[in-house]
Design a protein around this motif. Structure first.
Motif, short mmCIF file in Angstrom:
data_model
loop_
_atom_site.label_atom_id
_atom_site.label_comp_id
_atom_site.label_asym_id
_atom_site.label_seq_id
_atom_site.Cartn_x
_atom_site.Cartn_y
_atom_site.Cartn_z
N GLN A 225 16.99 36.95 56.35
CA GLN A 225 17.55 37.56 55.14
C GLN A 225 18.99 37.11 54.90
O GLN A 225 19.36 36.79 53.78
N HIS A 226 19.79 37.06 55.97
CA HIS A 226 21.19 36.62 55.83
C HIS A 226 21.25 35.15 55.43
O HIS A 226 22.07 34.76 54.60
N LEU A 227 20.40 34.34 56.04
CA LEU A 227 20.37 32.91 55.72
C LEU A 227 20.02 32.69 54.25
O LEU A 227 20.71 31.97 53.53
N VAL B 22 14.74 38.27 63.92
CA VAL B 22 14.39 37.09 63.12
C VAL B 22 14.42 37.44 61.64
O VAL B 22 14.94 36.68 60.82
N SER B 23 13.89 38.57 61.30
CA SER B 23 13.86 39.00 59.91
C SER B 23 15.28 39.17 59.35
O SER B 23 15.57 38.75 58.22
N THR B 24 16.17 39.74 60.14
CA THR B 24 17.55 39.93 59.70
C THR B 24 18.26 38.60 59.51
O THR B 24 18.95 38.39 58.51
N ARG C 78 4.02 37.87 64.09
CA ARG C 78 4.72 38.52 65.20
C ARG C 78 6.16 38.05 65.31
O ARG C 78 7.04 38.80 65.71
N ILE C 79 6.38 36.79 65.01
CA ILE C 79 7.73 36.25 65.12
C ILE C 79 8.49 36.42 63.80
O ILE C 79 9.64 36.84 63.79
N ALA C 80 7.84 36.12 62.69
CA ALA C 80 8.50 36.14 61.39
C ALA C 80 9.05 37.52 61.03
O ALA C 80 10.09 37.62 60.39
N TYR C 81 8.37 38.55 61.45
CA TYR C 81 8.79 39.91 61.08
C TYR C 81 9.44 40.66 62.24
O TYR C 81 9.66 41.87 62.14
#
Length: 174
Positions: A128-130, A123-125, A116-119
């Motif tokens: 990905q940037h990190l 958070v997902s964006t 629920r949090i990871a996706y």
């Protein structure tokens, strides 16, 4: 002061590469011993920070965690070095603060693994940037496969806080 001079680069190194260089620890111990010997030769009152009991206490208390692979050797050696520099009394606040910070990091890591949090969109964006950033890629390369939490970094932060807040070393034991 020597504890702060050691802790600051250890914090950065452990966060970046998950590494605590032995050369830094050895150089710090040698500097502390040399300063003590010099002060004694000059007839000055010996400094109280080099502490063999602190070194042994830091080493012995952390070795079981190293043996069961909860900590790396650098974490153990770093706490032992801090024990030598600051004495036994400083180890408890450093250990408590460092472990609390590591615990918060661990809980955050676990939470961010929950679907629920990871996706979640934000958070997902960010993730990905990190992961695409050059600094993150250099950090992964510098870690050379070393995984785990940067416990020495948190011990270093705790040491700096303890040195700058002397009241933490004057706790009343039960």
């Amino acid at each position: 002061m020597l504890a702060i001079v050691l802790s600051a680069p250890v914090v950065l190194s452990d966060l970046y590469a998950r590494r605590v260089p032995n050369a830094w620890l050895a150089a710090t111990l040698l500097t502390a011993v040399a300063a003590t010997l010099l002060q004694r030769l000059l007839g000055a009152t010996p400094v109280v920070w080099p502490s063999l009991p602190g070194l042994v206490t830091g080493l012995v208390t952390m070795l079981p965690f190293y043996a069961i692979r909860w900590m790396g050797a650098g974490d153990v050696k770093f706490l032992a070095t801090l024990g030598f520099l600051l004495g036994v009394r400083a180890l408890l606040p450093i250990w408590i603060i460092g472990c609390l910070m590591t615990g918060v990091h661990a809980v955050c890591m676990l939470l961010f693994r929950l679907p629920r949090i990871a996706y979640a969109p934000g958070v997902s964006t960010v993730r990905q940037h990190l992961h695409a950033s050059p600094l993150w890629q250099r950090s992964l390369h510098a870690r050379q496969g070393r995984v785990g939490l940067p416990h020495a970094a948190y011990l270093g932060i705790a040491a700096i806080v303890t040195v700058l807040t002397p009241d933490l070393m004057h706790w009343e034991g039960a």
